[in-house]
Motif scaffolding. Structure first.
Motif, mmCIF file in Angstrom:
data_model
loop_
_atom_site.group_PDB
_atom_site.id
_atom_site.type_symbol
_atom_site.label_atom_id
_atom_site.label_comp_id
_atom_site.label_asym_id
_atom_site.label_seq_id
_atom_site.Cartn_x
_atom_site.Cartn_y
_atom_site.Cartn_z
ATOM 1 N N ALA A 25 5.401 8.132 9.670
ATOM 2 C CA ALA A 25 4.966 9.526 9.844
ATOM 3 C C ALA A 25 4.728 9.867 11.309
ATOM 4 O O ALA A 25 4.585 11.038 11.656
ATOM 5 C CB ALA A 25 3.685 9.773 9.052
ATOM 6 N N HIS A 26 4.647 8.832 12.163
ATOM 7 C CA HIS A 26 4.387 9.022 13.589
ATOM 8 C C HIS A 26 3.071 9.764 13.815
ATOM 9 O O HIS A 26 2.997 10.738 14.557
ATOM 10 C CB HIS A 26 5.554 9.732 14.268
ATOM 11 C CG HIS A 26 6.840 8.979 14.181
ATOM 12 N ND1 HIS A 26 7.106 7.873 14.951
ATOM 13 C CD2 HIS A 26 7.920 9.147 13.376
ATOM 14 C CE1 HIS A 26 8.296 7.396 14.648
ATOM 15 N NE2 HIS A 26 8.809 8.144 13.690
ATOM 16 N N GLY A 27 2.037 9.272 13.153
ATOM 17 C CA GLY A 27 0.704 9.825 13.356
ATOM 18 C C GLY A 27 -0.074 9.922 12.058
ATOM 19 O O GLY A 27 0.489 10.238 11.011
ATOM 20 N N LYS A 28 -1.366 9.637 12.151
ATOM 21 C CA LYS A 28 -2.217 9.659 10.960
ATOM 22 C C LYS A 28 -2.381 11.065 10.394
ATOM 23 O O LYS A 28 -2.331 11.263 9.177
ATOM 24 C CB LYS A 28 -3.594 9.071 11.294
ATOM 25 C CG LYS A 28 -4.566 9.116 10.118
ATOM 26 C CD LYS A 28 -5.948 8.616 10.491
ATOM 27 C CE LYS A 28 -5.953 7.117 10.588
ATOM 28 N NZ LYS A 28 -7.324 6.585 10.831
ATOM 29 N N GLU A 29 -2.590 12.049 11.273
ATOM 30 C CA GLU A 29 -2.829 13.402 10.786
ATOM 31 C C GLU A 29 -1.611 13.959 10.048
ATOM 32 O O GLU A 29 -1.754 14.669 9.049
ATOM 33 C CB GLU A 29 -3.213 14.321 11.950
ATOM 34 C CG GLU A 29 -4.526 13.944 12.629
ATOM 35 C CD GLU A 29 -5.667 13.766 11.637
ATOM 36 O OE1 GLU A 29 -5.821 14.638 10.748
ATOM 37 O OE2 GLU A 29 -6.399 12.773 11.742
ATOM 38 N N ARG A 30 -0.408 13.656 10.544
ATOM 39 C CA ARG A 30 0.798 14.075 9.838
ATOM 40 C C ARG A 30 0.840 13.464 8.443
ATOM 41 O O ARG A 30 1.141 14.144 7.456
ATOM 42 C CB ARG A 30 2.049 13.645 10.613
ATOM 43 C CG ARG A 30 2.304 14.373 11.906
ATOM 44 C CD ARG A 30 3.689 13.993 12.422
ATOM 45 N NE ARG A 30 3.946 14.523 13.752
ATOM 46 C CZ ARG A 30 3.792 13.842 14.885
ATOM 47 N NH1 ARG A 30 3.371 12.589 14.825
ATOM 48 N NH2 ARG A 30 4.054 14.392 16.045
ATOM 49 N N ALA A 31 0.543 12.173 8.374
ATOM 50 C CA ALA A 31 0.592 11.479 7.089
ATOM 51 C C ALA A 31 -0.428 12.049 6.115
ATOM 52 O O ALA A 31 -0.119 12.336 4.951
ATOM 53 C CB ALA A 31 0.360 9.980 7.291
ATOM 54 N N LEU A 32 -1.658 12.224 6.571
ATOM 55 C CA LEU A 32 -2.706 12.754 5.700
ATOM 56 C C LEU A 32 -2.372 14.167 5.242
ATOM 57 O O LEU A 32 -2.574 14.518 4.066
ATOM 58 C CB LEU A 32 -4.047 12.736 6.420
ATOM 59 C CG LEU A 32 -4.696 11.366 6.631
ATOM 60 C CD1 LEU A 32 -5.915 11.477 7.529
ATOM 61 C CD2 LEU A 32 -5.081 10.740 5.296
ATOM 62 N N GLY A 33 -1.863 14.984 6.150
ATOM 63 C CA GLY A 33 -1.500 16.349 5.781
ATOM 64 C C GLY A 33 -0.410 16.381 4.733
ATOM 65 O O GLY A 33 -0.463 17.190 3.786
ATOM 66 N N ALA A 34 0.585 15.515 4.870
ATOM 67 C CA ALA A 34 1.675 15.473 3.896
ATOM 68 C C ALA A 34 1.175 15.021 2.526
ATOM 69 O O ALA A 34 1.580 15.567 1.491
ATOM 70 C CB ALA A 34 2.776 14.540 4.390
ATOM 71 N N VAL A 35 0.284 14.039 2.506
ATOM 72 C CA VAL A 35 -0.275 13.566 1.228
ATOM 73 C C VAL A 35 -1.076 14.688 0.561
ATOM 74 O O VAL A 35 -0.962 14.911 -0.655
ATOM 75 C CB VAL A 35 -1.154 12.319 1.441
ATOM 76 C CG1 VAL A 35 -1.931 11.981 0.167
ATOM 77 C CG2 VAL A 35 -0.298 11.129 1.860
ATOM 78 N N GLU A 36 -1.886 15.388 1.336
ATOM 79 C CA GLU A 36 -2.672 16.479 0.763
ATOM 80 C C GLU A 36 -1.767 17.573 0.192
ATOM 81 O O GLU A 36 -2.037 18.103 -0.879
ATOM 82 C CB GLU A 36 -3.606 17.061 1.825
ATOM 83 C CG GLU A 36 -4.758 16.123 2.191
ATOM 84 C CD GLU A 36 -5.663 16.711 3.245
ATOM 85 O OE1 GLU A 36 -5.129 17.260 4.242
ATOM 86 O OE2 GLU A 36 -6.892 16.626 3.102
ATOM 87 N N HIS A 37 -0.704 17.913 0.899
ATOM 88 C CA HIS A 37 0.271 18.889 0.398
ATOM 89 C C HIS A 37 0.846 18.428 -0.941
ATOM 90 O O HIS A 37 0.952 19.211 -1.899
ATOM 91 C CB HIS A 37 1.418 19.068 1.397
ATOM 92 C CG HIS A 37 1.141 20.083 2.462
ATOM 93 N ND1 HIS A 37 0.764 21.370 2.186
ATOM 94 C CD2 HIS A 37 1.209 19.992 3.813
ATOM 95 C CE1 HIS A 37 0.598 22.031 3.318
ATOM 96 N NE2 HIS A 37 0.857 21.211 4.324
ATOM 97 N N ALA A 38 1.226 17.168 -0.997
ATOM 98 C CA ALA A 38 1.898 16.641 -2.193
ATOM 99 C C ALA A 38 0.994 16.724 -3.420
ATOM 100 O O ALA A 38 1.449 17.086 -4.511
ATOM 101 C CB ALA A 38 2.341 15.206 -1.951
ATOM 102 N N TYR A 39 -0.272 16.401 -3.244
ATOM 103 C CA TYR A 39 -1.157 16.339 -4.405
ATOM 104 C C TYR A 39 -1.854 17.670 -4.709
ATOM 105 O O TYR A 39 -2.602 17.776 -5.681
ATOM 106 C CB TYR A 39 -2.157 15.195 -4.234
ATOM 107 C CG TYR A 39 -1.458 13.861 -4.424
ATOM 108 C CD1 TYR A 39 -1.277 13.337 -5.698
ATOM 109 C CD2 TYR A 39 -0.913 13.177 -3.344
ATOM 110 C CE1 TYR A 39 -0.597 12.146 -5.885
ATOM 111 C CE2 TYR A 39 -0.235 11.980 -3.514
ATOM 112 C CZ TYR A 39 -0.079 11.470 -4.799
ATOM 113 O OH TYR A 39 0.614 10.293 -4.981
#
Length: 289
Positions: free
Chosen positions: A51-65
């Motif tokens: 994801a090239h960054g924690k905030e990107r990863a967390l944001g994508a997970v939140e979007h998905a769920y």
């Protein structure tokens, strides 16, 4: 592929990627994490994605769920200051590393850096089982050198100081191993690298000194990069090693076997994903190798 994307863009790219790949996605922060975890992942059912960054990863997970357009999305992320300065995302799809980051987990894995010291030593000054050469001895020596930098990074993050501690040249603030880190030089160099006047940050030195006295769980403050740099210094000055910290990190990742990975909380906590994905997350082993 995803270096320039924000969380929304990453989520959209993952939806597109899903159209060609039915496997479950495991978001990690960078390509180095993929290089470690891909050796263990059950590639028939899961694939790691940087994801090239924690905030990107967390944001994508939140979007998905929050919706239903993308399923089977998980994340393994660096712990960093989660539990100290941040609460983190409390979600079954997100797992945090045991220590500061994945490279720190590798550093503290029993035997890995002990094996590296024996391999990199060029004059037999390192001998397994002798004083100063055990896993605990190596860990203690490296943590002692890496801890002041980690605590200063913690203070800078907590107090919004904006000091430049990324890829910090640890060797420049350690003249002799026995003397440890020169705290005043550490603070001055951190200010200069951030283009800040050290004179305006003089009050931070006593704060750093006090934090170091009071710190608990010292290993939690140390990043894997800092520990590798500390080990490189120790190995060069005590055991005649000529290997730089980048080579140390790469060798450590290669030496981190599945039997050691299976001892981590990352392995245990991510096991719950097997139920929702209807497939094991990690390769199955029948031996201790």
């Amino acid at each position: 592929m995803f270096e320039e994307l924000d969380a929304d863009d990453l989520y959209a790219e993952l939806i597109m990627l899903r159209s060609n790949d039915a496997r479950a996605f495991i978001l990690v922060e960078g390509a180095a994490d993929c290089a470690v975890l891909d050796r263990f992942v059950n590639a028939e059912a899961f694939i790691t994605v940087p994801a090239h960054g924690k905030e990107r990863a967390l944001g994508a997970v939140e979007h998905a769920y929050q919706g239903d357009r993308l399923t089977a999305l998980y994340a393994i992320l660096d712990r960093d200051w989660t539990g100290f300065l941040e609460d983190g995302l409390d979600h079954h799809a997100v797992v945090y590393t045991d220590f500061y980051d994945l490279d720190a987990c590798i550093f503290f894995a029993p035997g890995v850096y002990e094996a590296l010291a024996a391999s990199f030593c060029t004059d037999l000054s390192f001998r397994h089982g002798t004083p100063g050469c055990t896993h605990d001895d190596i860990s203690a020596a490296c943590v002692e050198l890496a801890l002041p930098l980690g605590v200063l990074r913690y203070i800078s993050h907590r107090d919004g100081l904006g000091l430049n501690l990324r890829d910090f040249p640890l060797s420049q603030v350690i003249k002799r191993l026995a003397d440890g880190v020169d705290l005043a030089e550490l603070l001055e160099l951190a200010c200069k690298r951030a283009k800040k006047d050290p004179a305006h940050y003089g009050g931070i030195l006593p704060v750093l000194q006090q934090e170091l006295v009071e710190v608990a769980q010292s290993e939690r403050y140390c990043s894997g990069h800092d520990l590798a740099k500390a080990f490189s210094l120790v190995a060069k000055r005590q055991w005649a090693s000529k290997t730089g910290h980048d080579g140390v990190e790469r060798a450590a990742r290669a030496a981190f076997g599945q039997h050691l990975f299976e001892q981590t909380n990352v392995f245990r906590d991510s096991g719950r994903w097997s139920t929702s994905a209807d497939a094991p997350v990690w390769k199955q082993t029948t031996s201790g190798t």
